[in-house]
Write an enzyme that holds these catalytic residues in place. Sequence first.
Site, PDB file in Angstrom:
ATOM      1  N   HIS A   1       5.884  -1.010   7.353  1.00  0.00           N
ATOM      2  CA  HIS A   1       5.493  -3.103   6.787  1.00  0.00           C
ATOM      3  C   HIS A   1       4.847  -2.918   7.883  1.00  0.00           C
ATOM      4  O   HIS A   1       4.648  -2.853   9.079  1.00  0.00           O
ATOM      5  CB  HIS A   1       6.914  -3.307   7.180  1.00  0.00           C
TER       6      HIS A   1
ATOM      7  N   LYS B   1       7.104 -21.027   4.194  1.00  0.00           N
ATOM      8  CA  LYS B   1       6.929 -20.903   2.677  1.00  0.00           C
ATOM      9  C   LYS B   1       7.638 -20.840   1.630  1.00  0.00           C
ATOM     10  O   LYS B   1       8.888 -20.924   2.134  1.00  0.00           O
ATOM     11  CB  LYS B   1       6.127 -19.167   3.035  1.00  0.00           C
TER      12      LYS B   1
ATOM     13  N   ASP C   1      -6.682 -10.835  13.230  1.00  0.00           N
ATOM     14  CA  ASP C   1      -6.633 -10.312  11.301  1.00  0.00           C
ATOM     15  C   ASP C   1      -8.116  -8.593  11.203  1.00  0.00           C
ATOM     16  O   ASP C   1      -9.096  -9.211  11.158  1.00  0.00           O
ATOM     17  CB  ASP C   1      -7.778 -11.538  10.647  1.00  0.00           C
ATOM     18  N   MET C   2      -7.308  -7.862  10.638  1.00  0.00           N
ATOM     19  CA  MET C   2      -7.991  -6.589  10.424  1.00  0.00           C
ATOM     20  C   MET C   2      -9.266  -6.655   9.745  1.00  0.00           C
ATOM     21  O   MET C   2     -10.310  -6.482  10.011  1.00  0.00           O
ATOM     22  CB  MET C   2      -6.728  -5.747   9.585  1.00  0.00           C
TER      23      MET C   2
ATOM     24  N   GLU D   1       9.841  -9.957  -0.341  1.00  0.00           N
ATOM     25  CA  GLU D   1      11.075 -10.600   0.559  1.00  0.00           C
ATOM     26  C   GLU D   1      12.066 -11.392  -0.600  1.00  0.00           C
ATOM     27  O   GLU D   1      13.126 -11.795   0.061  1.00  0.00           O
ATOM     28  CB  GLU D   1      10.789 -10.478   1.603  1.00  0.00           C
TER      29      GLU D   1
ATOM     30  N   ASN E   1      11.449 -19.628   3.566  1.00  0.00           N
ATOM     31  CA  ASN E   1      11.125 -18.867   4.684  1.00  0.00           C
ATOM     32  C   ASN E   1      10.315 -19.773   6.132  1.00  0.00           C
ATOM     33  O   ASN E   1       8.666 -19.911   5.598  1.00  0.00           O
ATOM     34  CB  ASN E   1       9.985 -17.665   4.000  1.00  0.00           C
TER      35      ASN E   1
ATOM     36  N   ARG F   1       0.696  -9.748  19.355  1.00  0.00           N
ATOM     37  CA  ARG F   1       1.929  -9.200  20.294  1.00  0.00           C
ATOM     38  C   ARG F   1       1.829  -7.461  20.585  1.00  0.00           C
ATOM     39  O   ARG F   1       1.147  -7.051  19.553  1.00  0.00           O
ATOM     40  CB  ARG F   1       3.132  -8.988  19.404  1.00  0.00           C
TER      41      ARG F   1
ATOM     42  N   ARG G   1      15.456 -17.020   4.482  1.00  0.00           N
ATOM     43  CA  ARG G   1      15.427 -15.918   4.719  1.00  0.00           C
ATOM     44  C   ARG G   1      15.874 -16.191   6.485  1.00  0.00           C
ATOM     45  O   ARG G   1      15.347 -17.610   7.424  1.00  0.00           O
ATOM     46  CB  ARG G   1      13.624 -15.544   5.385  1.00  0.00           C
TER      47      ARG G   1
ATOM     48  N   ASN H   1      -3.875  -3.896   1.788  1.00  0.00           N
ATOM     49  CA  ASN H   1      -4.844  -3.621   1.486  1.00  0.00           C
ATOM     50  C   ASN H   1      -5.481  -3.087   1.746  1.00  0.00           C
ATOM     51  O   ASN H   1      -7.261  -3.257   2.214  1.00  0.00           O
ATOM     52  CB  ASN H   1      -5.067  -5.496   1.320  1.00  0.00           C
TER      53      ASN H   1
ATOM     54  N   HIS I   1      12.267  -7.069   9.549  1.00  0.00           N
ATOM     55  CA  HIS I   1      11.799  -7.336   8.815  1.00  0.00           C
ATOM     56  C   HIS I   1      12.319  -6.304   7.448  1.00  0.00           C
ATOM     57  O   HIS I   1      12.139  -5.281   6.679  1.00  0.00           O
ATOM     58  CB  HIS I   1      10.273  -6.230   8.553  1.00  0.00           C
TER      59      HIS I   1
ATOM     60  N   ASN J   1       1.173  -8.611   9.749  1.00  0.00           N
ATOM     61  CA  ASN J   1       0.156  -9.763  10.826  1.00  0.00           C
ATOM     62  C   ASN J   1       1.319  -9.369  11.834  1.00  0.00           C
ATOM     63  O   ASN J   1       1.268  -9.194  12.603  1.00  0.00           O
ATOM     64  CB  ASN J   1       0.342 -10.825  10.168  1.00  0.00           C
TER      65      ASN J   1
ATOM     66  N   ILE K   1      -1.780  -5.669   6.169  1.00  0.00           N
ATOM     67  CA  ILE K   1      -2.467  -4.119   6.069  1.00  0.00           C
ATOM     68  C   ILE K   1      -2.080  -3.313   5.419  1.00  0.00           C
ATOM     69  O   ILE K   1      -2.865  -2.244   4.646  1.00  0.00           O
ATOM     70  CB  ILE K   1      -2.497  -4.302   7.136  1.00  0.00           C
TER      71      ILE K   1
HETATM   72  P1  ADP Z   1       2.892 -11.684   7.725  1.00  0.00           P
HETATM   73  O1  ADP Z   1       3.181 -11.437   8.841  1.00  0.00           O
HETATM   74  O2  ADP Z   1       2.852 -12.760   8.312  1.00  0.00           O
HETATM   75  O3  ADP Z   1       3.873 -11.595   6.543  1.00  0.00           O
HETATM   76  P2  ADP Z   1       1.026 -10.211   5.832  1.00  0.00           P
HETATM   77  O4  ADP Z   1       2.377  -8.995   5.655  1.00  0.00           O
HETATM   78  O5  ADP Z   1       0.728 -11.476   4.360  1.00  0.00           O
HETATM   79  O6  ADP Z   1       1.421 -10.994   6.873  1.00  0.00           O
HETATM   80  O7  ADP Z   1      -0.261 -10.056   6.594  1.00  0.00           O
HETATM   81  C1  ADP Z   1      -0.944 -10.208   6.817  1.00  0.00           C
HETATM   82  C2  ADP Z   1      -2.419  -9.621   7.870  1.00  0.00           C
HETATM   83  O8  ADP Z   1      -2.595  -8.470   6.862  1.00  0.00           O
HETATM   84  C3  ADP Z   1      -3.716  -9.781   8.022  1.00  0.00           C
HETATM   85  O9  ADP Z   1      -3.264 -11.174   9.360  1.00  0.00           O
HETATM   86  C4  ADP Z   1      -4.740  -9.025   7.784  1.00  0.00           C
HETATM   87  O10 ADP Z   1      -4.478  -8.230   9.526  1.00  0.00           O
HETATM   88  C5  ADP Z   1      -3.921  -7.921   6.881  1.00  0.00           C
HETATM   89  N1  ADP Z   1      -4.790  -8.339   5.549  1.00  0.00           N
HETATM   90  C6  ADP Z   1      -4.281  -8.854   4.644  1.00  0.00           C
HETATM   91  N2  ADP Z   1      -6.305  -8.741   3.270  1.00  0.00           N
HETATM   92  C7  ADP Z   1      -6.475  -7.559   3.904  1.00  0.00           C
HETATM   93  C8  ADP Z   1      -7.808  -6.501   3.477  1.00  0.00           C
HETATM   94  N3  ADP Z   1      -8.260  -6.931   2.232  1.00  0.00           N
HETATM   95  N4  ADP Z   1      -7.941  -6.248   4.165  1.00  0.00           N
HETATM   96  C9  ADP Z   1      -7.214  -5.603   5.434  1.00  0.00           C
HETATM   97  N5  ADP Z   1      -6.532  -6.392   5.749  1.00  0.00           N
HETATM   98  C10 ADP Z   1      -5.730  -7.566   5.102  1.00  0.00           C
END
Ligand code: ADP
Length: 398
Positions: free
Chosen positions: A209, A16, A284-285, A385, A9, A242, A93, A335, A182, A212, A332
């Site tokens: 979905h 990745k 980052d959340m 994925e 990917n 974005r 991908r 988690n 996605h 990030n 997000i």
């Molecule tokens: P990508 O789009 O790069 O594949 P991911 O699906 O891995 O991204 O999502 C990454 C995002 O998920 C992080 O930037 C953050 O905002 C959020 N995130 C990851 N872990 C947590 C958590 N424990 N609590 C809240 N948000 C989280």
Amino acid sequence: MKELILVINAGSSSIKFQLFENAATDPAVLYKGQIDGIYVDPTFTAKDAADNKLASEKLPADKPKGHDTSLHHILDWLKDKTHGGKISAIGHRVVHGGTKFSEPVLITPEVIKELEALIPLAPLHEPHNIAPIKIMNDLLPGVPQVACFDTAFHTTQPELFQMFALPYEFAQKEGIRRYGFHGLSYAYIASVLPELDPKAAKGCTVVAHLGNGSSMAALKDCKCQATTMGFTAVEGLPMGTRTGTLDAGVILHCLNHLKMDAKQIEDLIYKQSGLLGMSGVSSDMRDLHAASPTNPRAKLAVDFFCHRVSREAASLAQAMEGFDALVFTAGIGENDNIARAEICKQLGWMGVKIDLEANDKRSGEPRKISTPDSKIPVWIIPTNEELMIARAAVKNLA
Ligand code: ADP
């Protein structure tokens, strides 16, 4: 001899990878990792299937820092980890499959040409997806490679839902329509939903979905009916950096009045906006939740994100004229119990009700977090994925 499948990917600054073994029922992951900081300061990390860290190292400073060196490094590292097996197929991908590719495709020189013709539709991503295909052709000649597309899942959208209100011939000629992205993640959710929630799988499911990059899709009978991303992956929900949906007039204002050039506008809408731009804190959340109690702008960014997700959920339900389940997935979605609770609270008027204790529990397994009396079941389903890509590659084993 064991058959191994390598999944790649590749993005502009990271690659990745996951190595799978072709097991009897489904490909089983053996190793996963990534190289970040390509072209700047490439750093390699890798784990085994149980998430034990096996490597974390900078690539040698005297070597070129591009994708080529990174792919060499990954293959070198994997050499003594093949347990007597051999890489028999490679899955990639690829962001854009245009209107033609609605399924994974075995890569041939003709397919590469067709993918190159799609570069104008995804100039920031497609070239970085194509480069590793060519490099792997040289590094592992004869090993079949399969391209799996982020757009493919969305080709089932009714024509009406794929359109913009542009002059018809212009949009047709230029390929300007809602493609959606996605798709591998949505395809994975669609593959497990029938077992988890048969009624929703046959009915209308909104999948969020949220990572990030974030998007949502309306799945009717597990097929895409509508999605929030459009011509590009900047449309729809606000994301890490974005904008999401933006009045097209803002772009004209930036061009004509503020005299910004195309690159500045690209940076504005792709890299400086979203959660990062609104908060001024982070994309980052986790950082935003930590900052929210004392930083109103961090809270504003979280509030805006949750508001847009709940609003799109209602809009997607309308696109299906039904709402039988809500699924959260990605970083997000899987988690962030705070964002999930807020989004579901806002959807309470539609009959969404979650069990806050179940919502707070951490687990890597698919689980239902709605209360028994919720009109709409709410699920957390970790996405995969890479498994979808590995499954596609298995069909083309050497
Ligand atoms: P990508 O789009 O790069 O594949 P991911 O699906 O891995 O991204 O999502 C990454 C995002 O998920 C992080 O930037 C953050 O905002 C959020 N995130 C990851 N872990 C947590 C958590 N424990 N609590 C809240 N948000 C989280």
